[in-house]
Design a protein around this motif. Structure first.
Motif, PDB file in Angstrom:
ATOM      1  N   SER A   1       0.831  -1.203   0.000  1.00  0.00           N
ATOM      2  CA  SER A   1       0.000   0.000   0.000  1.00  0.00           C
ATOM      3  C   SER A   1       0.862   1.248   0.000  1.00  0.00           C
ATOM      4  CB  SER A   1      -0.929  -0.005   1.217  1.00  0.00           C
ATOM      5  OG  SER A   1      -1.745   1.136   1.230  1.00  0.00           O
TER       6      SER A   1
ATOM      7  N   ALA B   1       0.729   5.807  -6.536  1.00  0.00           N
ATOM      8  CA  ALA B   1      -0.705   6.074  -6.437  1.00  0.00           C
ATOM      9  C   ALA B   1      -1.315   6.649  -7.712  1.00  0.00           C
ATOM     10  CB  ALA B   1      -0.969   7.021  -5.266  1.00  0.00           C
ATOM     11  N   ASP B   2      -0.528   7.385  -8.494  1.00  0.00           N
ATOM     12  CA  ASP B   2      -1.103   7.993  -9.698  1.00  0.00           C
ATOM     13  C   ASP B   2      -0.940   7.107 -10.930  1.00  0.00           C
ATOM     14  OD1 ASP B   2       1.610   8.239 -10.031  1.00  0.00           O
ATOM     15  OD2 ASP B   2       1.601  10.372 -10.537  1.00  0.00           O
TER      16      ASP B   2
ATOM     17  N   ASN C   1      -1.857   2.968 -12.594  1.00  0.00           N
ATOM     18  CA  ASN C   1      -2.698   1.782 -12.453  1.00  0.00           C
ATOM     19  C   ASN C   1      -1.930   0.716 -11.674  1.00  0.00           C
ATOM     20  OD1 ASN C   1      -4.739   2.949 -14.141  1.00  0.00           O
ATOM     21  ND2 ASN C   1      -3.465   2.434 -15.905  1.00  0.00           N
TER      22      ASN C   1
ATOM     23  N   THR D   1      -6.576  -5.864 -12.987  1.00  0.00           N
ATOM     24  CA  THR D   1      -6.557  -4.502 -12.454  1.00  0.00           C
ATOM     25  C   THR D   1      -7.040  -4.518 -11.006  1.00  0.00           C
ATOM     26  OG1 THR D   1      -7.013  -3.565 -14.647  1.00  0.00           O
ATOM     27  CG2 THR D   1      -7.382  -2.137 -12.735  1.00  0.00           C
TER      28      THR D   1
ATOM     29  N   ALA E   1      -6.543  -1.721  -9.044  1.00  0.00           N
ATOM     30  CA  ALA E   1      -7.019  -0.347  -8.823  1.00  0.00           C
ATOM     31  C   ALA E   1      -6.576   0.522  -9.983  1.00  0.00           C
ATOM     32  CB  ALA E   1      -6.483   0.209  -7.514  1.00  0.00           C
ATOM     33  N   ASP E   2      -7.457   1.388 -10.424  1.00  0.00           N
ATOM     34  CA  ASP E   2      -7.087   2.387 -11.416  1.00  0.00           C
ATOM     35  C   ASP E   2      -6.275   3.483 -10.742  1.00  0.00           C
ATOM     36  OD1 ASP E   2      -8.413   1.142 -13.561  1.00  0.00           O
ATOM     37  OD2 ASP E   2     -10.333   2.028 -12.954  1.00  0.00           O
TER      38      ASP E   2
ATOM     39  N   GLY F   1      -5.063   6.572  -8.965  1.00  0.00           N
ATOM     40  CA  GLY F   1      -5.750   7.484  -8.060  1.00  0.00           C
ATOM     41  C   GLY F   1      -6.824   6.858  -7.215  1.00  0.00           C
ATOM     42  N   HIS F   2      -7.050   5.546  -7.367  1.00  0.00           N
ATOM     43  CA  HIS F   2      -8.100   4.874  -6.600  1.00  0.00           C
ATOM     44  C   HIS F   2      -7.480   3.836  -5.655  1.00  0.00           C
ATOM     45  CE1 HIS F   2     -10.431   6.597  -9.903  1.00  0.00           C
ATOM     46  NE2 HIS F   2     -11.500   6.471  -9.128  1.00  0.00           N
ATOM     47  N   PRO F   3      -8.119   3.567  -4.520  1.00  0.00           N
ATOM     48  CA  PRO F   3      -7.590   2.566  -3.582  1.00  0.00           C
ATOM     49  C   PRO F   3      -7.873   1.154  -4.067  1.00  0.00           C
ATOM     50  CG  PRO F   3      -9.664   3.433  -2.755  1.00  0.00           C
ATOM     51  CD  PRO F   3      -9.345   4.228  -3.991  1.00  0.00           C
ATOM     52  N   PHE F   4      -7.099   0.205  -3.554  1.00  0.00           N
ATOM     53  CA  PHE F   4      -7.355  -1.196  -3.872  1.00  0.00           C
ATOM     54  C   PHE F   4      -8.004  -1.889  -2.695  1.00  0.00           C
ATOM     55  CE2 PHE F   4      -2.793  -1.003  -2.598  1.00  0.00           C
ATOM     56  CZ  PHE F   4      -2.845  -1.770  -1.454  1.00  0.00           C
ATOM     57  N   ASP F   5      -8.498  -3.083  -2.933  1.00  0.00           N
ATOM     58  CA  ASP F   5      -9.139  -3.885  -1.889  1.00  0.00           C
ATOM     59  C   ASP F   5      -8.038  -4.450  -0.977  1.00  0.00           C
ATOM     60  OD1 ASP F   5     -10.273  -5.989  -0.386  1.00  0.00           O
ATOM     61  OD2 ASP F   5     -11.750  -6.442  -1.935  1.00  0.00           O
TER      62      ASP F   5
END
Length: 311
Positions: free
Chosen positions: A9, A14-15, A17, A68, A70-71, A73-77
């Motif tokens: 994490s 972060a910016d 994919n 994928t 997380a795209d 800018g988006h968080p992942f599970d």
């Protein structure tokens, strides 16, 4: 999250994919939470792309899958990533592995899947497919390329792979393409099966109960334990040394590497061992059989001699 999942994490770009690469050819229990069938059901079809191996183009279902997570800018599970980390670190280090790594890239899913497939087609007596995405092979390649590996990985700007030392290893952090692999880089990949065999045997030796008296004949195993940091580099160095000494038989080279890794790093400098290696090179006997005929007293003499030379 587990420590490693938290590391992913924090390390993720972060910016960009964020992807997971899996290999369905690896053995995995049907009830494993990240078994390919169960894992792929978690994602919509447009979040999964096949990395079409040139040697398995007729069977796309068993080719690697790029997912994928997380795209940009988006968080992942986080729970899912934790499961993938736990599965990756529990896999045997010497065989094919289901979890091939977590990748950050500015490229979209379909372009990156195509790029991963293409970079595994290398010039070798024409063209040959080498699955360089496999963790062992990628770690072996990184050992050879060193500071050339980040640009070679581009457009993967960061690849976090489960290493053969039971850790997560970060490769990448480049923003430019690199020259194609050269002949020595590709030639090293031929050693991948032998490297895997040595790693597996090393791990088994470290894990099995061993009387104290016996461990006295394997001081490096006693002191260093099982494969850890730079495990692939250490095995590769031992195998290359065995080749330089004239050993060509795969079992002889494996025997030499294991002795090198568990007994003494300069074992081959002792005249008694040099004679055993010479006998194996000349085909008189195997190195394993020759070493097995040595008495405890001879081993004590060799190790004591090497210890005095070091001091």
């Amino acid at each position: 999250m587990t420590t490693y999942a938290a590391l992913l994490s924090r390390s993720r770009i972060a910016d960009q994919n964020f992807f997971l690469l899996i290999d369905p050819l690896a053995d995995s229990d049907d009830d494993l939470p990240v078994h390919p069938d169960a894992l792929l059901q978690r994602f919509p079809s447009d979040a999964v792309e096949t990395v079409l191996r040139a040697d398995l183009a007729y069977a796309p279902s068993i080719c690697p899958k790029l997912i994928t997570l997380a795209d940009a800018g988006h968080p992942f599970d986080e729970d899912l990533v934790r499961l993938t980390v736990e599965a990756a670190l529990a896999e045997p280090i010497g065989g094919k592995r289901l979890i091939c790594g977590w990748l950050s890239s500015p490229s979209p899913l379909d372009e990156l899947a195509h790029d991963l497939a293409q970079r595994c087609v290398v010039p070798a007596q024409g063209q040959r497919f080498i699955p360089l995405f496999e963790p062992l092979r990628l770690e072996l390649l990184a050992t050879c390329l060193q500071d050339r590996v980040p640009p070679w990985l581009w457009p993967v700007s960061q690849w976090i792979l489960p290493s053969c030392g039971g850790l997560l290893q970060l490769c990448g952090n480049a923003a430019r393409p690199a020259a194609p692999l050269n002949a020595p880089d590709i030639a090293t990949q031929h050693l991948a099966p032998l490297v895997a065999s040595v790693l597996s045997a090393w791990q088994r030796l470290a894990a099995q109960p061993m009387p104290h008296a016996v461990r006295g004949f394997a001081p490096r195993l006693r002191d260093d334990g099982s494969p850890a940091n730079q495990a692939v580099a250490k095995v590769l160095s031992s195998l290359q040394r065995s080749h330089a000494l004239g050993l060509r038989n795969a079992q002889d080279r494996m025997t030499f590497a294991l002795q090198h890794l568990t007994v003494h790093a300069r074992l081959e400098t002792h005249p008694h061992i040099q004679q055993r290696i010479h006998d194996a090179v000349s085909g008189k006997t195997s190195l394993e059989a020759s070493l097995a005929r040595m008495s405890d007293g001879e081993w004590h003499y060799i190790l004591n001699t090497l210890a005095r030379e070091r001091s």
